[in-house]
Design an enzyme around this catalytic site. Structure first.
Site, PDB file in Angstrom:
ATOM      1  NE  ARG A  70      -2.615  -1.549   3.295  1.00 32.43           N
ATOM      2  CZ  ARG A  70      -2.601  -2.809   3.700  1.00 32.43           C
ATOM      3  NH1 ARG A  70      -3.090  -3.754   2.913  1.00 32.43           N
ATOM      4  NH2 ARG A  70      -2.118  -3.149   4.875  1.00 32.43           N
ATOM      5  CD  GLU A 105       0.393 -11.666  17.363  1.00 29.12           C
ATOM      6  OE1 GLU A 105      -0.101 -11.180  16.337  1.00 29.12           O
ATOM      7  OE2 GLU A 105      -0.263 -12.018  18.356  1.00 29.12           O
TER       8      GLU A 105
HETATM    9  P1  AMP Z   1       4.011  -3.011  11.683  1.00 28.58           P
HETATM   10  O1  AMP Z   1       5.267  -3.602  11.072  1.00 28.58           O
HETATM   11  O2  AMP Z   1       3.547  -3.756  12.907  1.00 28.58           O
HETATM   12  O3  AMP Z   1       4.171  -1.524  11.932  1.00 28.58           O
HETATM   13  O4  AMP Z   1       2.841  -3.210  10.627  1.00 28.58           O
HETATM   14  C1  AMP Z   1       2.742  -2.356   9.554  1.00 28.58           C
HETATM   15  C2  AMP Z   1       2.295  -3.040   8.291  1.00 28.58           C
HETATM   16  O5  AMP Z   1       1.188  -3.911   8.525  1.00 28.58           O
HETATM   17  C3  AMP Z   1       1.846  -2.003   7.293  1.00 28.58           C
HETATM   18  O6  AMP Z   1       2.328  -2.369   5.996  1.00 28.58           O
HETATM   19  C4  AMP Z   1       0.338  -2.020   7.375  1.00 28.58           C
HETATM   20  O7  AMP Z   1      -0.232  -1.890   6.090  1.00 28.58           O
HETATM   21  C5  AMP Z   1      -0.021  -3.374   7.991  1.00 28.58           C
HETATM   22  N1  AMP Z   1      -0.963  -3.264   9.125  1.00 28.58           N
HETATM   23  C6  AMP Z   1      -0.687  -3.526  10.423  1.00 28.58           C
HETATM   24  N2  AMP Z   1      -1.767  -3.347  11.205  1.00 28.58           N
HETATM   25  C7  AMP Z   1      -2.762  -2.928  10.392  1.00 28.58           C
HETATM   26  C8  AMP Z   1      -4.142  -2.547  10.609  1.00 28.58           C
HETATM   27  N3  AMP Z   1      -4.719  -2.550  11.809  1.00 28.58           N
HETATM   28  N4  AMP Z   1      -4.848  -2.139   9.528  1.00 28.58           N
HETATM   29  C9  AMP Z   1      -4.290  -2.108   8.290  1.00 28.58           C
HETATM   30  N5  AMP Z   1      -3.010  -2.474   8.033  1.00 28.58           N
HETATM   31  C10 AMP Z   1      -2.248  -2.877   9.059  1.00 28.58           C
END
Ligand code: AMP
Length: 185
Positions: free
Chosen positions: A66, A103
């Protein structure tokens, strides 16, 4: 460069919450309803353009997938190059990669070794790169992507997200300034 209250409500109203996707307990922030709303998408892109036009950036790096949508549009508006940070195994030339914890298990992102020119340099100095994605949760993905930019000799000058889940404190993991357009507490 801050959003007006009216711009903020246009953007907030255009993002849809999908409870329990992709698994129970997660509220997925669906930005497809922002993208198919030309008024909201233009409001967002106008805001990002006005914020970043004075940064003298050399490239935008967008995170798979995205981050490509916002990053490529912004790069075109600023008249600079776009670089995809991809999930492992998708890029055809020599890559540099970085693993990050999920996770359960690990994931890996990659960038082409020459994505920002030879040794990541622009006229002898590290290329100034803005990293962009739709959302920061724990910050693991963005941390790995920022590390990749620095690994190939460029400089991640800021990491930008449309949405920040502030309660997860992901910004504390990123070794660069973080800007989020909207925050979820
Ligand atoms: P993180 O590495 O935990 O910061 O997760 C970020 C990535 O996961 C990004 O590419 C987001 O598009 C996706 N992502 C994580 N949580 C969500 C959520 N609640 N809604 C949409 N996309 C998410």
């Amino acid at each position: 460069m801050t959003l007006t209250p009216e711009e903020k409500s246009i953007l907030e109203a255009s993002i849809r919450d999908i409870p329990d996707f992709p698994k129970p307990g997660i509220v997925f922030k669906d930005i497809t309803t922002l993208l198919n709303n030309p008024h909201a998408y233009k409001t967002l892109m106008d805001h990002l353009t006005s914020r970043y036009k004075s940064y003298e950036l050399d490239y935008i790096a967008g995170i798979d997938a995205r981050g490509f949508i916002f990053g490529a549009a912004l790069a075109d508006r600023l008249g600079i190059g776009f670089v995809p940070v991809r999930k492992k195994g998708k890029l055809p030339y020599t890559t540099v990669s970085e693993k990050y914890a999920l996770e359960y298990g690990v994931d890996e992102v990659e960038i082409h070794i020459d994505a920002f020119g030879d040794n990541g340099k622009c006229n002898g100095s590290p290329a100034k790169v803005l990293l962009i994605d739709d959302l920061i949760a724990t910050g693991g993905t963005a941390k790995a992507a920022a590390n990749l930019i620095n690994k190939v000799g460029a400089e991640c000058v800021e990491a930008c997200f449309i949405l920040e889940l502030t309660f997860l404190h992901g910004r504390e993991n990123i070794d660069a300034p973080v800007y989020s357009v909207l925050q979820v507490d």
